[in-house]
Scaffold this active site. Structure first.
Site: not given
Ligand code: NAP
Ligand code: G3H
Length: 471
Positions: A151, A247, A281
């Site tokens: 994202n 995170e 997030c």
């Molecule tokens: P995701 O599906 O967990 O993927 C995150 C990363 O992990 C991607 O690079 C993904 O690669 C990789 N990945 C997948 N399977 C893996 C494995 N078995 N081992 C290691 N890495 C692996 O998350 P997303 O859909 O990209 O992002 C959305 C989520 O992220 C939401 O839950 C959001 O809340 C959270 N988020 C949190 C924050 C924060 O700072 N708290 C910020 C942004 C987003 P692939 O794409 O190749 O599968």
């Molecule tokens: O999705 C997670 C990002 O760290 C959110 O950043 O709250 O400043 O848009 P933001």
């Protein structure tokens, strides 16, 4: 449509396997990245290890100079980066550009702060050891694995890469597949900025195929991961490094405690819930308020939602398609579940493939999935509760603990309530958000472990090395 090679040891690598990255709006191939194999990944980690010692020995001012040069190259290419971002994650062109510029500012801040990572020095006098002087410097941890989500493919990548490198670590970077065109482009631009061989490596391929191979590599000294709770937990269980910053997801509540500035509250809530179609997030993912306030707030929320435009990210619409059909189906499941259990859908609930109209769901009760699960899409539930303590309880009953918002003009009540909310951060009279990026950023409970930020990331990517002088 461009094909991007992976970057390993300063060379662009393709072993003949390409992975297609889809444009979520046009539903056509936006570009291709290399699908790496286990041996390529091993090569990336070995290269990072080999380059680390001499990179750490390079003077701090030289490392800053090189990263400043990189920052300039990124800024010069901001339009290309933003266009690629829009093509693979359907973030509007305008917001993609904002992400790039915001990140350049974060890099500037980080490079400035790196200069101030002074060693800690003290005598042992207070503990009866006055003949000892200790100097504790912050040194690199070694090889950092950085994994970013789809994202914020630029911001959340560089928020890890830059602090790691400036402190003398080398990096293996795995971008999300949706987001990997930007990830690979960052790799290309690092070569334009004359990065030495091996200090920065970009490995691409599907997480479900190569994730475990990457995270269990024995060369890793630290993993910095941003993404979902399930993948974060998988890394915690199987990952090779005990040193882990995670995170993860959120279910950020907005508690509305009074009706003294409802126009502003409604605007903040709609911005917070629907920015980048709810795929933040930190998005507001539930509103908790009383019947009396809800009756006045809801029409204002609807007014604001009705102003949101829906459609193409290339035309800078506010609501653009969610990342893929699987996500859209999951979000629809949450709305359908709420509907079946007698929630009122006030606006939206229109789905065209992965394009979802902003949806407001009222009278959400605690037996509905949407009260607890993270949708990562443009839907907003309203939970009506009369008692402030009960509102706080519902906020805290969540497994998530990223952020929360409290809307209330009585600042002392707002602070009292904020102190009881179990999240990393509480925003008073504003939407939940990570920015400005100089703030510490953390989640508790299932939302993560460790802290990111400017100083906090520099600290987390280093360890103390002490020298004690006896005289
Ligand atoms: P995701 O599906 O967990 O993927 C995150 C990363 O992990 C991607 O690079 C993904 O690669 C990789 N990945 C997948 N399977 C893996 C494995 N078995 N081992 C290691 N890495 C692996 O998350 P997303 O859909 O990209 O992002 C959305 C989520 O992220 C939401 O839950 C959001 O809340 C959270 N988020 C949190 C924050 C924060 O700072 N708290 C910020 C942004 C987003 P692939 O794409 O190749 O599968
Ligand atoms: O999705 C997670 C990002 O760290 C959110 O950043 O709250 O400043 O848009 P933001």
């Amino acid at each position: 449509m461009k094909e991007y090679k992976a970057l390993i040891n300063g060379e662009f690598i393709n072993n003949g396997e390409w992975l297609e990255v889809l444009d979520p709006f046009k539903n056509e191939v936006a570009g291709k990245v290399t699908a790496l194999k286990a041996e390529d990944i091993e090569h990336a980690f070995k290269s990072a290890r080999a380059a680390q010692e001499s990179w750490e020995k390079t003077d701090l001012v030289k490392r800053i100079e090189l990263l400043h040069n990189f920052r300039n190259v990124l800024l010069k290419n901001k339009d290309e980066i933003a266009a690629v971002m829009t093509s693979e994650i359907s973030k509007s062109l305008k917001d993609s550009l904002t992400e790039v510029v915001r990140t350049v500012e974060l890099i500037d801040f980080t490079l400035e702060e790196a200069k101030r990572m002074e060693p800690l020095s003290m005598t042992g006098e207070g503990m009866g050891a006055k003949n000892k002087i200790g100097i504790f410097s912050r040194v690199a941890k070694g090889v950092i694995l950085a994994i970013s989500p789809f994202n914020y493919p630029f911001n959340l990548a560089l928020a890890k890469i830059v602090p790691a490198l400036v402190m003398g670590n080398t990096v293996v970077f795995k971008p999300a597949t949706a987001g990997s065109l930007v990830g690979a482009l960052i790799g290309e631009l690092s070569i334009q900025a004359n990065f030495p061989k091996g200090i920065f490596n970009v490995v691409t391929g599907r997480g479900r195929e190569i994730g475990d191979i990457i995270t269990t590599n024995k060369e890793i000294d630290m993993i910095s991961f941003t993404g979902s709770v399930s993948i974060g937990n998988n890394i915690k269980e199987k990952g090779s490094s005990k040193d882990l910053v995670l995170e993860l997801g959120g279910k950020d509540p907005a508690l509305v405690l009074d009706d003294l500035d409802l126009h502003n509250y409604a605007k903040q809530i709609v911005d917070g819930a629907f920015g980048y179609s709810g795929q933040r997030c930190t998005a507001i993912k539930r509103v908790i308020t009383t019947n009396k306030i809800a009756d006045k707030l809801v029409p204002l929320l609807i007014d604001n939602i009705n102003k949101l435009t829906v459609g193409s990210p290339y035309e800078n619409k506010d609501i653009t398609p969610v990342i893929d059909q699987k996500s859209a189906d999951f979000i629809k499941g949450l709305v359908d579940d709420a509907k079946t259990k007698k929630a009122k859908i006030l606006v939206g609930n229109k789905f065209e493939k992965n394009l979802i109209w902003p949806t407001l769901i009222d009278n959400v009760t605690l037996d509905m999935k949407v009260a607890w699960e993270e949708p990562f899409g443009p839907i907003l539930p309203i939970i009506r509760i009369e008692d402030i303590n009960e509102m706080i309880k519902i906020s805290n009953d969540s497994n998530f603990g990223l952020q929360a918002s409290v809307f209330c003009k009585d600042i002392s009540l707002a602070i009292q309530v904020s102190k009881k909310i179990k999240t990393g951060t509480v925003n008073i009279n504003g939407k939940s958000q990570r920015g400005p990026d100089c703030f510490p950023f953390l989640g508790i409970k299932d939302s993560g472990q460790g802290v990111q930020g400017v100083k906090e990331s520099l600290i987390s990517m280093t360890r103390y090395h002490g020298i004690v002088i006896n005289y």
